[in-house]
Write a protein that holds these residues in place. Structure first.
Motif, PDB file in Angstrom:
ATOM      1  N   GLN A  85     144.309  -4.317  82.150  1.00  0.00           N
ATOM      2  CA  GLN A  85     142.882  -4.032  82.302  1.00  0.00           C
ATOM      3  C   GLN A  85     142.092  -4.442  81.060  1.00  0.00           C
ATOM      4  OE1 GLN A  85     142.023  -0.016  83.592  1.00  0.00           O
ATOM      5  NE2 GLN A  85     143.631  -0.023  85.153  1.00  0.00           N
ATOM      6  N   ASP A  86     140.841  -4.828  81.292  1.00  0.00           N
ATOM      7  CA  ASP A  86     139.917  -5.162  80.210  1.00  0.00           C
ATOM      8  C   ASP A  86     139.091  -3.923  79.909  1.00  0.00           C
ATOM      9  OD1 ASP A  86     138.308  -6.395  78.357  1.00  0.00           O
ATOM     10  OD2 ASP A  86     137.028  -7.386  79.845  1.00  0.00           O
ATOM     11  N   ARG A  87     139.506  -3.155  78.888  1.00  0.00           N
ATOM     12  CA  ARG A  87     138.843  -1.898  78.570  1.00  0.00           C
ATOM     13  C   ARG A  87     138.416  -1.898  77.105  1.00  0.00           C
ATOM     14  NH1 ARG A  87     139.827   1.279  82.883  1.00  0.00           N
ATOM     15  NH2 ARG A  87     139.017   3.187  81.927  1.00  0.00           N
ATOM     16  N   ASP A  88     137.340  -1.186  76.837  1.00  0.00           N
ATOM     17  CA  ASP A  88     136.894  -0.974  75.458  1.00  0.00           C
ATOM     18  C   ASP A  88     136.780   0.531  75.242  1.00  0.00           C
ATOM     19  OD1 ASP A  88     136.114  -1.489  72.896  1.00  0.00           O
ATOM     20  OD2 ASP A  88     134.195  -2.437  73.415  1.00  0.00           O
ATOM     21  N   SER A  92     132.924   9.349  70.808  1.00  0.00           N
ATOM     22  CA  SER A  92     131.721  10.092  71.182  1.00  0.00           C
ATOM     23  C   SER A  92     131.664  11.413  70.428  1.00  0.00           C
ATOM     24  CB  SER A  92     131.706  10.355  72.695  1.00  0.00           C
ATOM     25  OG  SER A  92     132.856  11.101  73.081  1.00  0.00           O
ATOM     26  N   SER A  93     130.513  12.027  70.451  1.00  0.00           N
ATOM     27  CA  SER A  93     130.338  13.334  69.831  1.00  0.00           C
ATOM     28  C   SER A  93     130.847  14.394  70.812  1.00  0.00           C
ATOM     29  CB  SER A  93     128.866  13.569  69.485  1.00  0.00           C
ATOM     30  OG  SER A  93     128.707  14.796  68.812  1.00  0.00           O
ATOM     31  N   GLY A  94     132.169  14.501  70.884  1.00  0.00           N
ATOM     32  CA  GLY A  94     132.807  15.387  71.851  1.00  0.00           C
ATOM     33  C   GLY A  94     132.782  14.783  73.244  1.00  0.00           C
ATOM     34  N   THR A  95     133.543  15.380  74.149  1.00  0.00           N
ATOM     35  CA  THR A  95     133.501  14.903  75.533  1.00  0.00           C
ATOM     36  C   THR A  95     132.166  15.247  76.184  1.00  0.00           C
ATOM     37  OG1 THR A  95     134.647  16.923  76.211  1.00  0.00           O
ATOM     38  CG2 THR A  95     135.995  14.963  75.907  1.00  0.00           C
ATOM     39  N   SER A  96     131.529  16.312  75.732  1.00  0.00           N
ATOM     40  CA  SER A  96     130.208  16.646  76.266  1.00  0.00           C
ATOM     41  C   SER A  96     129.215  15.528  75.964  1.00  0.00           C
ATOM     42  CB  SER A  96     129.710  17.963  75.674  1.00  0.00           C
ATOM     43  OG  SER A  96     130.587  19.016  75.978  1.00  0.00           O
ATOM     44  N   GLY A  97     129.286  14.998  74.734  1.00  0.00           N
ATOM     45  CA  GLY A  97     128.449  13.857  74.398  1.00  0.00           C
ATOM     46  C   GLY A  97     128.776  12.661  75.261  1.00  0.00           C
ATOM     47  N   GLY A  98     130.063  12.436  75.506  1.00  0.00           N
ATOM     48  CA  GLY A  98     130.474  11.333  76.378  1.00  0.00           C
ATOM     49  C   GLY A  98     129.938  11.488  77.778  1.00  0.00           C
ATOM     50  N   LEU A  99     129.969  12.705  78.312  1.00  0.00           N
ATOM     51  CA  LEU A  99     129.436  12.951  79.655  1.00  0.00           C
ATOM     52  C   LEU A  99     127.935  12.679  79.714  1.00  0.00           C
ATOM     53  CD1 LEU A  99     131.375  16.230  80.520  1.00  0.00           C
ATOM     54  CD2 LEU A  99     131.448  14.115  81.867  1.00  0.00           C
ATOM     55  N   PRO A 216     140.414  -0.194  87.952  1.00  0.00           N
ATOM     56  CA  PRO A 216     140.227  -0.620  86.556  1.00  0.00           C
ATOM     57  C   PRO A 216     138.814  -0.418  86.027  1.00  0.00           C
ATOM     58  CG  PRO A 216     140.374  -2.518  88.012  1.00  0.00           C
ATOM     59  CD  PRO A 216     140.724  -1.326  88.843  1.00  0.00           C
ATOM     60  N   ASP A 217     137.855  -0.128  86.901  1.00  0.00           N
ATOM     61  CA  ASP A 217     136.486   0.110  86.457  1.00  0.00           C
ATOM     62  C   ASP A 217     136.205   1.586  86.178  1.00  0.00           C
ATOM     63  OD1 ASP A 217     135.681  -2.576  86.532  1.00  0.00           O
ATOM     64  OD2 ASP A 217     135.338  -2.463  88.688  1.00  0.00           O
ATOM     65  N   THR A 218     137.225   2.428  86.267  1.00  0.00           N
ATOM     66  CA  THR A 218     137.058   3.857  85.983  1.00  0.00           C
ATOM     67  C   THR A 218     136.634   4.072  84.532  1.00  0.00           C
ATOM     68  OG1 THR A 218     138.769   4.400  87.596  1.00  0.00           O
ATOM     69  CG2 THR A 218     138.216   6.103  85.989  1.00  0.00           C
ATOM     70  N   ILE A 219     135.643   4.928  84.349  1.00  0.00           N
ATOM     71  CA  ILE A 219     135.214   5.321  83.006  1.00  0.00           C
ATOM     72  C   ILE A 219     135.933   6.625  82.674  1.00  0.00           C
ATOM     73  CG2 ILE A 219     133.277   6.074  81.558  1.00  0.00           C
ATOM     74  CD1 ILE A 219     132.538   3.977  84.614  1.00  0.00           C
ATOM     75  N   VAL A 220     136.744   6.629  81.630  1.00  0.00           N
ATOM     76  CA  VAL A 220     137.554   7.788  81.248  1.00  0.00           C
ATOM     77  C   VAL A 220     136.932   8.460  80.032  1.00  0.00           C
ATOM     78  CG1 VAL A 220     139.798   8.560  80.372  1.00  0.00           C
ATOM     79  CG2 VAL A 220     139.684   6.829  82.194  1.00  0.00           C
ATOM     80  N   ILE A 221     136.771   9.786  80.126  1.00  0.00           N
ATOM     81  CA  ILE A 221     136.227  10.582  79.020  1.00  0.00           C
ATOM     82  C   ILE A 221     137.300  11.583  78.599  1.00  0.00           C
ATOM     83  CG2 ILE A 221     134.406  12.166  78.294  1.00  0.00           C
ATOM     84  CD1 ILE A 221     132.600  10.898  80.394  1.00  0.00           C
ATOM     85  N   ASP A 222     137.646  11.560  77.328  1.00  0.00           N
ATOM     86  CA  ASP A 222     138.718  12.423  76.821  1.00  0.00           C
ATOM     87  C   ASP A 222     138.376  12.801  75.388  1.00  0.00           C
ATOM     88  OD1 ASP A 222     141.129  13.817  76.540  1.00  0.00           O
ATOM     89  OD2 ASP A 222     142.304  12.255  77.534  1.00  0.00           O
ATOM     90  N   GLY A 223     139.247  13.559  74.734  1.00  0.00           N
ATOM     91  CA  GLY A 223     138.956  13.954  73.362  1.00  0.00           C
ATOM     92  C   GLY A 223     140.040  14.843  72.791  1.00  0.00           C
ATOM     93  N   PHE A 224     139.767  15.374  71.621  1.00  0.00           N
ATOM     94  CA  PHE A 224     140.740  16.146  70.857  1.00  0.00           C
ATOM     95  C   PHE A 224     140.429  17.645  70.834  1.00  0.00           C
ATOM     96  CE2 PHE A 224     140.528  11.825  69.286  1.00  0.00           C
ATOM     97  CZ  PHE A 224     141.860  11.467  69.183  1.00  0.00           C
ATOM     98  N   SER A 225     139.313  18.042  71.439  1.00  0.00           N
ATOM     99  CA  SER A 225     138.848  19.422  71.310  1.00  0.00           C
ATOM    100  C   SER A 225     139.847  20.428  71.833  1.00  0.00           C
ATOM    101  CB  SER A 225     137.513  19.596  72.042  1.00  0.00           C
ATOM    102  OG  SER A 225     136.488  18.891  71.400  1.00  0.00           O
ATOM    103  N   VAL A 238     135.583   7.628  74.824  1.00  0.00           N
ATOM    104  CA  VAL A 238     135.328   7.110  76.170  1.00  0.00           C
ATOM    105  C   VAL A 238     135.884   5.699  76.235  1.00  0.00           C
ATOM    106  CG1 VAL A 238     133.578   6.649  77.932  1.00  0.00           C
ATOM    107  CG2 VAL A 238     133.157   8.421  76.207  1.00  0.00           C
ATOM    108  N   HIS A 239     136.603   5.401  77.311  1.00  0.00           N
ATOM    109  CA  HIS A 239     137.030   4.014  77.504  1.00  0.00           C
ATOM    110  C   HIS A 239     136.765   3.575  78.941  1.00  0.00           C
ATOM    111  CE1 HIS A 239     141.063   5.093  79.300  1.00  0.00           C
ATOM    112  NE2 HIS A 239     140.982   6.117  78.473  1.00  0.00           N
ATOM    113  N   GLY A 240     136.491   2.287  79.067  1.00  0.00           N
ATOM    114  CA  GLY A 240     136.156   1.738  80.374  1.00  0.00           C
ATOM    115  C   GLY A 240     135.714   0.300  80.256  1.00  0.00           C
ATOM    116  N   PRO A 241     135.052  -0.230  81.294  1.00  0.00           N
ATOM    117  CA  PRO A 241     134.597  -1.620  81.274  1.00  0.00           C
ATOM    118  C   PRO A 241     133.683  -1.893  80.078  1.00  0.00           C
ATOM    119  CG  PRO A 241     134.389  -0.673  83.476  1.00  0.00           C
ATOM    120  CD  PRO A 241     134.728   0.454  82.563  1.00  0.00           C
TER     121      PRO A 241
END
Length: 368
Positions: A85-88, A92-99, A216-225, A238-241
Motif C-alpha cells: 500500500q501507498d501510505r503516509d 497528531s495531537s492525540g487521537t482526538s486531534g486526529g479525529l 488500502p484507502d482506509t484512514i487509520v487513527i491510533d496513538g500511545f495514550s 494517522v496513516h492513510g492515502p
C-alpha cells in the motif's frame, strides 16, 4: 446565550464523562470504575526519553508532521503490515486531534457519517462541529458490527464510515469477516473509511485486525495514550492515502501546529517497549469483572479495550442506576452518554484488583 457564542456550540453538550470526573473529585475515597485510562504509569524508559529530550533542548515546535525518528519508526511498522500500500503518516495531537482533523478534512456540511451506536462520545460532537450529519446504526443487544446494517444506512449523501474496534464503550471487537465486508462496501461505494484503532493493542482472545488490510484507502487513527498510559502527553498518529494525509496536515498547521515535541521523543522509545505483561494483566481484570457480574447482569463479554457495558437491572434505566451507584460511592458512567438509549452503563476495569472486587460486590448488591 451570550451574543458572542457561535451557534455551532449549542448543538452538543459538554461531555457527561467530565461531569462524573468532577463528581469523583468531590467524593472521599470513591470506588472509581469510570476513568478510561490505564491504571499503570508511563513506563520508566519512556519517561526517561521525554526527560532527556526536555533537558537537551528539544522543546521547540517540531515539524507539523512530527519528528523524523518517530515517523520513520512508524512507517517501518506500517509498511511491514501493509507492504503493497501507498501510505503516509503524521503525528497528531492525540487521537482526538486526529479525529477532528479527519472530520475537518473530509466532511462537508450535510455529508452523512455512519458509525455504531453505542459510540465514543466525541463522534457526534466532532461531526456537528464540521457540519456533518450523524447516522448512528443501532448495534444492540450484542454490539456486533453488522455489515448489512451498515449497508442499509448508506445513502447518496454518505461520505464516511467510522469504525472503532475494539470499541469504547463496549469493548466489543469486530471479526475479520465483518471488517472485510464493511471495508469492501466502503471501497465499492467510494466512501471514506476511518478506523479508530486507539485500543488496537488491547486484544484478549484473538489477533487484532484492521479494515486497512482489505481497503488500502482506509484512514487509520491510533496513538500511545491508552497503550502506554500517555493520555496526558497527546501523541497520536494517522496513516492513510498521501493526499488525505497532506490535507490533514494542512489543517494541523493552522490549528494544533504539532504534537508536543518532548513527548514525541518519548513515543520513539515507546515503540520499543514490550507491553505483554500489561495486556495480560488487563485480560485477567476483564475475566475478574465478567466472572464477578455474570450472575446478575446482562452484557457482551469484551474482547478488547478495558470496558464493560452491562444492561442496568430493573426498569429505571441506566442513568437512574448510575445515580444510585454514585450515591453509594461507586463511580460508573451512564450509557446514554454513549448512546441514543438509556438502558446500560459503562464500567472501566482499568483499576486495581481491589477496586474491581469492591465495585463488583456493590454492583451485585444494587442488582438485588
Amino acid at each position: 446565550m451570550h451574543p458572542w457564542i457561535a451557534d455551532r456550540t449549542t448543538t452538543f453538550d459538554a461531555s457527561g464523562i467530565r461531569k462524573v470526573f468532577d463528581l469523583a473529585a468531590k467524593l472521599k475515597d470513591p470506588i472509581n470504575l469510570s476513568i478510561g485510562q490505564p491504571d499503570f504509569d508511563v513506563p520508566e524508559s519512556i519517561q526517561d526519553a521525554a526527560i532527556d529530550a526536555i533537558r537537551s533542548g528539544k522543546n521547540a515546535y517540531s515539524p507539523t508532521q512530527g519528528i523524523a525518528p518517530l515517523r520513520e519508526s512508524l512507517m517501518q511498522s506500517i509498511n511491514a503490515r501493509y507492504p503493497s500500500q501507498d501510505r503516509d503518516v503524521f503525528i497528531s495531537s492525540g487521537t482526538s486531534g486526529g479525529l477532528m482533523l479527519a472530520m475537518m478534512s473530509m466532511v462537508n456540511p450535510g455529508d452523512e457519517v455512519i458509525y455504531l451506536d453505542p459510540y465514543f462520545v466525541m463522534y457526534p460532537a466532532l461531526l456537528k462541529m464540521s457540519g456533518g450529519v450523524a447516522v448512528p446504526v443501532d448495534s444492540y443487544p450484542d454490539f456486533e458490527l453488522d455489515p448489512d446494517k451498515i449497508a442499509a444506512a448508506v445513502t447518496p449523501r454518505t461520505k464516511m464510515i467510522l469504525l472503532n474496534s475494539p470499541a469504547n464503550p463496549t469493548g466489543v471487537t469486530a471479526s475479520r469477516e465483518q471488517l472485510e465486508a464493511v471495508a469492501q462496501l466502503a471501497a465499492s461505494k467510494n466512501i471514506a473509511l476511518v478506523s479508530d484503532e486507539i485500543y488496537s493493542r488491547f486484544y484478549y482472545d484473538k489477533s487484532f485486525v484492521s479494515p486497512a488490510e482489505f481497503n488500502p484507502d482506509t484512514i487509520v487513527i491510533d496513538g500511545f495514550s491508552k497503550s502506554h498510559a500517555m493520555t496526558g502527553w497527546r501523541v497520536g498518529y494517522v496513516h492513510g492515502p498521501p493526499e488525505i494525509i497532506a490535507t490533514m496536515l494542512k489543517i494541523q498547521q493552522y490549528s494544533f501546529v504539532c504534537a508536543p515535541q518532548p513527548f514525541q521523543w518519548g513515543a520513539v522509545q515507546a515503540m520499543q517497549v514490550d507491553l505483554q505483561d500489561q495486556i495480560e494483566a488487563y485480560r485477567r481484570k476483564r475475566d475478574l469483572i465478567c466472572d464477578g457480574l455474570a450472575d446478575r447482569f446482562e452484557f457482551t463479554r469484551p474482547g478488547g479495550a478495558f470496558y464493560l457495558f452491562p444492561k442496568a437491572p430493573g426498569d429505571a434505566g441506566g442513568e437512574a442506576f448510575v445515580r444510585t451507584a454514585i450515591d453509594r460511592g461507586l463511580l460508573i458512567i451512564p450509557g446514554n452518554i454513549f448512546s441514543d438509549r438509556d438502558t446500560h452503563f459503562r464500567i472501566s476495569f482499568a483499576a486495581s484488583d481491589e477496586t474491581i472486587r469492591k465495585g463488583v460486590a456493590l454492583l451485585n448488591e444494587l442488582a438485588g
